[in-house]
Design a protein around this motif. Structure first.
Motif, short mmCIF file in Angstrom:
data_model
loop_
_atom_site.label_atom_id
_atom_site.label_comp_id
_atom_site.label_asym_id
_atom_site.label_seq_id
_atom_site.Cartn_x
_atom_site.Cartn_y
_atom_site.Cartn_z
N ALA A 122 0.84 -1.20 0.00
CA ALA A 122 0.00 0.00 0.00
C ALA A 122 0.87 1.25 0.00
O ALA A 122 0.58 2.23 -0.70
CB ALA A 122 -0.94 -0.01 1.20
N SER A 123 1.95 1.21 0.75
CA SER A 123 2.88 2.35 0.80
C SER A 123 3.53 2.58 -0.56
O SER A 123 3.64 3.72 -1.03
CB SER A 123 3.95 2.10 1.86
OG SER A 123 4.91 3.13 1.85
N LEU A 124 3.94 1.50 -1.21
CA LEU A 124 4.53 1.62 -2.54
C LEU A 124 3.53 2.26 -3.51
O LEU A 124 3.90 3.15 -4.28
CB LEU A 124 4.95 0.25 -3.07
CG LEU A 124 5.43 0.26 -4.53
CD1 LEU A 124 6.81 0.89 -4.65
CD2 LEU A 124 5.44 -1.15 -5.10
N MET A 125 2.30 1.83 -3.44
CA MET A 125 1.28 2.36 -4.35
C MET A 125 1.12 3.86 -4.16
O MET A 125 1.02 4.60 -5.14
CB MET A 125 -0.05 1.63 -4.15
CG MET A 125 0.04 0.13 -4.39
SD MET A 125 0.69 -0.32 -6.01
CE MET A 125 -0.68 0.14 -7.01
N ARG A 126 1.09 4.31 -2.91
CA ARG A 126 0.96 5.76 -2.65
C ARG A 126 2.17 6.52 -3.21
O ARG A 126 2.01 7.58 -3.81
CB ARG A 126 0.81 6.01 -1.15
CG ARG A 126 -0.56 5.69 -0.62
CD ARG A 126 -0.74 6.18 0.82
NE ARG A 126 0.19 5.57 1.75
CZ ARG A 126 0.02 4.38 2.33
NH1 ARG A 126 -1.05 3.67 2.07
NH2 ARG A 126 0.92 3.92 3.17
N ARG A 127 3.36 5.98 -3.00
CA ARG A 127 4.57 6.67 -3.48
C ARG A 127 4.63 6.70 -5.00
O ARG A 127 4.93 7.73 -5.59
CB ARG A 127 5.82 6.01 -2.90
CG ARG A 127 5.96 6.29 -1.40
CD ARG A 127 7.24 5.74 -0.84
NE ARG A 127 7.13 4.28 -0.80
CZ ARG A 127 8.15 3.46 -0.72
NH1 ARG A 127 9.37 3.93 -0.68
NH2 ARG A 127 7.97 2.16 -0.68
N VAL A 128 4.35 5.57 -5.64
CA VAL A 128 4.41 5.52 -7.10
C VAL A 128 3.36 6.44 -7.72
O VAL A 128 3.63 7.12 -8.69
CB VAL A 128 4.26 4.07 -7.62
CG1 VAL A 128 4.06 4.03 -9.12
CG2 VAL A 128 5.47 3.24 -7.24
N THR A 129 2.18 6.48 -7.11
CA THR A 129 1.12 7.36 -7.61
C THR A 129 1.63 8.78 -7.76
O THR A 129 1.45 9.41 -8.80
CB THR A 129 -0.11 7.30 -6.67
OG1 THR A 129 -0.64 5.99 -6.69
CG2 THR A 129 -1.17 8.29 -7.08
N GLY A 130 2.26 9.29 -6.73
CA GLY A 130 2.80 10.64 -6.78
C GLY A 130 3.95 10.80 -7.75
O GLY A 130 4.05 11.79 -8.47
N LEU A 131 4.83 9.81 -7.79
CA LEU A 131 6.03 9.90 -8.63
C LEU A 131 5.73 9.85 -10.12
O LEU A 131 6.51 10.36 -10.93
CB LEU A 131 7.03 8.81 -8.26
CG LEU A 131 7.73 8.99 -6.91
CD1 LEU A 131 8.52 7.74 -6.54
CD2 LEU A 131 8.64 10.21 -6.94
N ILE A 132 4.62 9.20 -10.50
CA ILE A 132 4.30 9.13 -11.93
C ILE A 132 3.15 10.07 -12.31
O ILE A 132 2.62 9.98 -13.41
CB ILE A 132 4.02 7.69 -12.41
CG1 ILE A 132 2.78 7.10 -11.76
CG2 ILE A 132 5.24 6.81 -12.17
CD1 ILE A 132 2.35 5.77 -12.37
#
Length: 154
Positions: A122-132
């Motif tokens: 879930a943490s990865l998904m939040r971070r990737v969402t912002g980064l892309i």
């Protein structure tokens, strides 16, 4: 463990760029991000691997063997990487907005491949969402589509 620390300090000394973790193109970046999502819960099982291989084969119209090779290469790239910024940068630069949303859906599918969303995933998904540059709403909608596709309750 010591190898990971060496890679980290080498990257810090070189200004954050790590030659070993550089990717050649969007296919490598997508594979690496999918594998990252599959390995974060500490158990890279057959469910995650099969989901990643199927997603790669469908997205890039390649054979099962080629998809498996991409997964193996992504695993090696992630071993030598201290972060995943290089991968998201490639995606940001080479994908249009709709393709980035599609990638989020692929990532959600891998995260839910074992039927459970781990906190690290879930943490990865939040971070990737912002980064892309995908909105939280778009990522949430992609998540709901995946949960419905996989028959999981919200």
């Amino acid at each position: 463990m010591l190898g990971s620390l060496k890679v980290f300090f080498d990257a810090v000394r070189s200004g954050g760029s790590n030659e070993a973790s550089k990717v050649d193109g969007s296919e490598d970046a997508v594979a690496a991000l999918l594998v990252k999502a599959g390995t974060l819960d500490g158990d890279f099982g057959a469910d995650e691997r099969q989901a990643i291989e199927a997603l790669l084969a469908a997205r890039y119209a390649c054979s099962a063997e080629e998809a498996s090779k991409k997964v193996d290469e992504a695993l090696k790239a992630l071993e030598n990487s201290v972060d995943f910024y290089n991968f998201t940068k490639v995606i940001r630069d080479e994908f249009d907005h709709d393709q980035r949303v599609e990638l989020m859906e692929m990532l959600w599918e891998v995260a839910y491949a074992d039927g459970v969303l781990h906190d690290f995933e879930a943490s990865l998904m939040r971070r990737v969402t912002g980064l892309i540059y995908v909105t939280d709403q778009e990522s949430g909608a992609a998540r709901k589509r995946v949960m419905q596709k996989l028959g999981l309750a919200e």
